[in-house]
Design an enzyme around this catalytic site. Sequence first.
Site, short mmCIF file in Angstrom:
data_model
loop_
_atom_site.label_atom_id
_atom_site.label_comp_id
_atom_site.label_asym_id
_atom_site.label_seq_id
_atom_site.Cartn_x
_atom_site.Cartn_y
_atom_site.Cartn_z
N SER A 15 30.57 42.91 45.67
CA SER A 15 32.04 42.90 45.76
C SER A 15 32.68 43.34 44.45
CB SER A 15 32.52 41.51 46.17
OG SER A 15 32.01 40.53 45.30
N GLU A 17 36.45 43.26 42.19
CA GLU A 17 37.77 42.62 42.06
C GLU A 17 38.76 43.57 41.39
OE1 GLU A 17 37.87 38.46 40.81
OE2 GLU A 17 39.48 38.97 39.43
N TYR A 49 46.03 37.44 42.39
CA TYR A 49 47.38 36.95 42.69
C TYR A 49 47.91 36.28 41.44
CZ TYR A 49 50.95 34.49 45.46
OH TYR A 49 52.13 34.02 45.99
N HIS A 77 43.23 36.84 46.80
CA HIS A 77 43.28 35.64 45.99
C HIS A 77 44.63 34.97 46.25
CE1 HIS A 77 40.32 37.20 42.69
NE2 HIS A 77 40.07 37.77 43.85
N ARG A 107 43.68 27.39 41.84
CA ARG A 107 44.85 26.70 41.28
C ARG A 107 45.74 27.71 40.58
NH1 ARG A 107 44.78 23.27 35.85
NH2 ARG A 107 44.73 25.43 35.12
N GLY A 108 45.11 28.56 39.72
CA GLY A 108 45.89 29.54 38.94
C GLY A 108 46.29 28.98 37.59
N ASP A 109 46.63 29.89 36.70
CA ASP A 109 47.12 29.53 35.37
C ASP A 109 48.53 30.09 35.25
OD1 ASP A 109 44.75 28.36 34.35
OD2 ASP A 109 43.90 30.37 34.14
N ALA A 126 43.11 23.16 43.17
CA ALA A 126 42.68 24.09 44.22
C ALA A 126 42.16 23.37 45.48
CB ALA A 126 41.62 25.03 43.67
N LYS A 166 36.17 20.64 46.17
CA LYS A 166 36.63 21.88 46.82
C LYS A 166 35.70 22.24 47.99
CE LYS A 166 37.15 24.34 42.77
NZ LYS A 166 37.68 25.38 41.85
N GLN A 213 39.02 43.36 23.56
CA GLN A 213 39.60 43.01 24.87
C GLN A 213 38.84 41.82 25.48
OE1 GLN A 213 38.74 45.65 28.12
NE2 GLN A 213 40.85 45.61 28.82
N PHE A 217 39.89 37.85 26.83
CA PHE A 217 39.56 37.23 28.11
C PHE A 217 38.80 35.92 27.93
CE2 PHE A 217 40.02 41.50 29.99
CZ PHE A 217 40.84 41.15 31.04
N HIS A 265 29.66 39.92 41.99
CA HIS A 265 31.10 40.19 42.10
C HIS A 265 31.54 40.80 40.77
CE1 HIS A 265 35.25 39.44 43.45
NE2 HIS A 265 35.52 38.97 42.24
P1 FAD Z 1 40.83 23.79 39.99
O1 FAD Z 1 39.63 23.74 40.81
O2 FAD Z 1 42.05 23.10 40.49
O3 FAD Z 1 40.47 23.24 38.54
C1 FAD Z 1 41.41 23.34 37.47
C2 FAD Z 1 41.17 22.21 36.46
O4 FAD Z 1 41.53 20.96 37.03
C3 FAD Z 1 39.71 22.07 36.01
O5 FAD Z 1 39.71 21.67 34.67
C4 FAD Z 1 39.17 20.98 36.92
O6 FAD Z 1 38.09 20.31 36.28
C5 FAD Z 1 40.39 20.09 37.09
N1 FAD Z 1 40.47 19.45 38.41
C6 FAD Z 1 40.13 19.97 39.60
N2 FAD Z 1 40.36 19.08 40.58
C7 FAD Z 1 40.88 17.97 39.98
C8 FAD Z 1 41.32 16.70 40.47
N3 FAD Z 1 41.25 16.38 41.76
N4 FAD Z 1 41.80 15.81 39.57
C9 FAD Z 1 41.87 16.11 38.26
N5 FAD Z 1 41.45 17.30 37.74
C10 FAD Z 1 40.97 18.21 38.60
N6 FAD Z 1 43.90 33.04 38.33
C11 FAD Z 1 45.04 33.59 38.81
O7 FAD Z 1 46.13 33.20 38.38
N7 FAD Z 1 45.01 34.55 39.78
C12 FAD Z 1 43.84 35.01 40.31
O8 FAD Z 1 43.85 35.88 41.20
C13 FAD Z 1 42.61 34.47 39.82
N8 FAD Z 1 41.43 34.87 40.31
C14 FAD Z 1 40.26 34.27 39.88
C15 FAD Z 1 39.05 34.65 40.45
C16 FAD Z 1 37.85 34.05 40.07
C17 FAD Z 1 36.56 34.48 40.72
C18 FAD Z 1 37.87 33.02 39.08
C19 FAD Z 1 36.61 32.35 38.65
C20 FAD Z 1 39.07 32.65 38.49
C21 FAD Z 1 40.29 33.25 38.89
N9 FAD Z 1 41.52 32.89 38.35
C22 FAD Z 1 42.69 33.45 38.82
C23 FAD Z 1 41.59 31.91 37.27
C24 FAD Z 1 41.82 30.47 37.77
O9 FAD Z 1 43.07 30.39 38.42
C25 FAD Z 1 41.78 29.58 36.54
O10 FAD Z 1 40.47 29.50 36.05
C26 FAD Z 1 42.39 28.21 36.71
O11 FAD Z 1 42.60 27.65 35.42
C27 FAD Z 1 41.53 27.23 37.49
O12 FAD Z 1 41.51 27.54 38.80
P2 FAD Z 1 40.59 26.70 39.82
O13 FAD Z 1 40.90 27.25 41.15
O14 FAD Z 1 39.19 26.65 39.36
O15 FAD Z 1 41.29 25.27 39.64
#
Ligand code: FAD
Length: 288
Positions: A15, A17, A49, A77, A107-109, A126, A166, A213, A217, A265
């Site tokens: 895949s 991205e 996204y 995403h 979840r996103g940043d 997430a 998750k 760069q 990241f 990926h």
């Molecule tokens: P989560 O799983 O919610 O985790 C985030 C943080 O919260 C972690 O520290 C985790 O330990 C903690 N946590 C999780 N669940 C809980 C809970 N129940 N209670 C307390 N703490 C908890 N970002 C974008 O903005 N757009 C994109 O399109 C994008 N694509 C990505 C694609 C890939 C393959 C990857 C690996 C990352 C991508 N990201 C993207 C980045 C991602 O959004 C960030 O890494 C973000 O900080 C965490 O997302 P997550 O879904 O892992 O969050």
Amino acid sequence: MNISDMLKEKRTLLSFEFFPPKDLESESVLDETVSKLRRFDPDFVSVTYGAGGGTREKTIDWTLRIKNEHQLNVMMHLTCIASSSGDINDIVNKLKEEDIRNILALRGDPPRDFPEDRKKMDFTNAYQLVEYIRDLNGFTVGVAGHPEGHMEAPSIDRDMDYLKMKVDAGADFIITQLFFDNNYLYDFMDRAAAARIEKPIIPGIMPIVNISQIRKFTQMCGATIPERIVKKMEGRTIEEMTDVGVQYATEQCLELLSFGVKGLHFYTLNRNQATERILDEIAGEIKV
Ligand code: FAD
């Protein structure tokens, strides 16, 4: 096609991205990149996204454009931070209408200047988005995994507990954050197995073509750059750095394939050259 079906049928998925381009010039770059990478017959490609919804329309447009014009299987995403369940519902319904069946639930940043009161709406993590999408039925849902632990996680073990949440919420597979030392992935997979996470884990690969760069990241996601790559790249031209990065990623991918990973990926950054060079070397090793 649902990625969950492919995961059952194929040994290794491929895949790519992409992110939604900002202007007309970058749009044609992405179109060309997608056209060139198409020859590797990817199982799916994904479109990022912007957290907070900043790229909402563009992400949806590109997801559809790649599906309809480039005839590729697409995963969109979707981030949940700073989104209401109504926002998510609208997007997911649109995807259903357009027959897009794969979502990477994140979840996103949010951007640094994003208003505090908008960061937390209906979802904080997430796993809640996974639960929400799962209840709407019919989608394959992927989630992010962090081989070196997520930067905000209180510990690597807690991060794994949250990954398990998750998966228990209904995720079908995991794509990892980028990493440059395969031992981080192997350790992550061992810890996932110990936590009884039985869903496929697909490693995320980013070829390094420019050390400054990639530093940017890795500062954002916490990945470690091995000193041996830094040494090889320091003081080199972009072309030389690309050669080093492509060779490094090729060896990394070959080792992962012989280990038996479920897929590769590629974080392409909307460029085809490095990914093409790597795949020209390794495509024969990808078992279908
Ligand atoms: P989560 O799983 O919610 O985790 C985030 C943080 O919260 C972690 O520290 C985790 O330990 C903690 N946590 C999780 N669940 C809980 C809970 N129940 N209670 C307390 N703490 C908890 N970002 C974008 O903005 N757009 C994109 O399109 C994008 N694509 C990505 C694609 C890939 C393959 C990857 C690996 C990352 C991508 N990201 C993207 C980045 C991602 O959004 C960030 O890494 C973000 O900080 C965490 O997302 P997550 O879904 O892992 O969050």
